[in-house]
Motif scaffolding. Structure first.
Motif, PDB file in Angstrom:
ATOM      1  N   UNK A  24      22.584-111.411   3.299  1.00 11.44           N
ATOM      2  CA  UNK A  24      21.584-111.106   2.278  1.00 11.44           C
ATOM      3  C   UNK A  24      20.518-112.190   2.200  1.00 11.44           C
ATOM      4  N   UNK A  25      20.916-113.452   2.340  1.00 11.99           N
ATOM      5  CA  UNK A  25      19.930-114.544   2.322  1.00 11.99           C
ATOM      6  C   UNK A  25      18.965-114.423   3.496  1.00 11.99           C
ATOM      7  N   UNK A  26      19.487-114.117   4.690  1.00  8.42           N
ATOM      8  CA  UNK A  26      18.625-113.955   5.856  1.00  8.42           C
ATOM      9  C   UNK A  26      17.686-112.772   5.669  1.00  8.42           C
ATOM     10  N   UNK A  27      18.198-111.689   5.099  1.00 10.34           N
ATOM     11  CA  UNK A  27      17.351-110.517   4.864  1.00 10.34           C
ATOM     12  C   UNK A  27      16.214-110.866   3.901  1.00 10.34           C
ATOM     13  N   UNK A  28      16.530-111.562   2.812  1.00 11.34           N
ATOM     14  CA  UNK A  28      15.495-111.985   1.864  1.00 11.34           C
ATOM     15  C   UNK A  28      14.487-112.925   2.519  1.00 11.34           C
ATOM     16  N   UNK A  29      14.975-113.825   3.345  1.00 11.49           N
ATOM     17  CA  UNK A  29      14.105-114.765   4.052  1.00 11.49           C
ATOM     18  C   UNK A  29      13.108-114.006   4.930  1.00 11.49           C
ATOM     19  N   UNK A  30      13.614-113.044   5.704  1.00 15.08           N
ATOM     20  CA  UNK A  30      12.736-112.290   6.601  1.00 15.08           C
ATOM     21  C   UNK A  30      11.755-111.413   5.821  1.00 15.08           C
ATOM     22  N   UNK A  31      12.195-110.868   4.695  1.00 23.58           N
ATOM     23  CA  UNK A  31      11.292-110.076   3.862  1.00 23.58           C
ATOM     24  C   UNK A  31      10.201-110.965   3.273  1.00 23.58           C
ATOM     25  N   UNK A  32      10.555-112.186   2.877  1.00 29.25           N
ATOM     26  CA  UNK A  32       9.568-113.112   2.322  1.00 29.25           C
ATOM     27  C   UNK A  32       8.533-113.500   3.379  1.00 29.25           C
ATOM     28  N   UNK A  33       8.993-113.730   4.594  1.00 27.35           N
ATOM     29  CA  UNK A  33       8.072-114.067   5.685  1.00 27.35           C
ATOM     30  C   UNK A  33       7.129-112.900   5.957  1.00 27.35           C
ATOM     31  N   UNK A  35       6.224-110.560   3.883  1.00 26.06           N
ATOM     32  CA  UNK A  35       5.298-110.445   2.748  1.00 26.06           C
ATOM     33  C   UNK A  35       4.199-111.504   2.841  1.00 26.06           C
ATOM     34  N   UNK A  36       4.563-112.715   3.195  1.00 26.13           N
ATOM     35  CA  UNK A  36       3.572-113.786   3.323  1.00 26.13           C
ATOM     36  C   UNK A  36       2.557-113.459   4.422  1.00 26.13           C
ATOM     37  N   UNK A  37       3.021-112.909   5.535  1.00 23.66           N
ATOM     38  CA  UNK A  37       2.105-112.533   6.618  1.00 23.66           C
ATOM     39  C   UNK A  37       1.148-111.439   6.161  1.00 23.66           C
ATOM     40  N   UNK A  38       1.686-110.414   5.475  1.00 26.92           N
ATOM     41  CA  UNK A  38       0.837-109.329   4.977  1.00 26.92           C
ATOM     42  C   UNK A  38      -0.196-109.854   3.989  1.00 26.92           C
TER      43      UNK A  38
END
Length: 65
Positions: A24-33, A35-38
């Motif tokens: 779950x932490x990795x999933x949140x990390x990748x989603x945050x990245x 979102x930041x790119x978008x």
């Protein structure tokens, strides 16, 4: 010599919770990245659009004699 998978002990409930938490932490990390790119791309596109507008292009300088 490697042990076969047949002799591995079963995963404890604690280990499975730990693994799920890490997943779950990795999933949140990748989603945050993502979102930041978008967000960054949207800001860059907005800046490009504004730079193309005549009003936002900056001051127009003329030389007066």
């Amino acid at each position: 010599m490697r042990m076969s998978n047949k002799h591995q002990k079963p995963e404890s409930p604690y280990d499975s919770l730990k693994n799920e938490s890490a997943r779950q932490r990795w999933e949140l990390f990748h989603r945050a990245i993502a979102h930041a790119k978008e967000s960054n791309n949207a800001a860059l596109n907005e800046a490009d659009t504004q730079a193309g507008d005549a009003e936002c292009a900056g001051p127009f300088l003329t030389i007066v004699r």
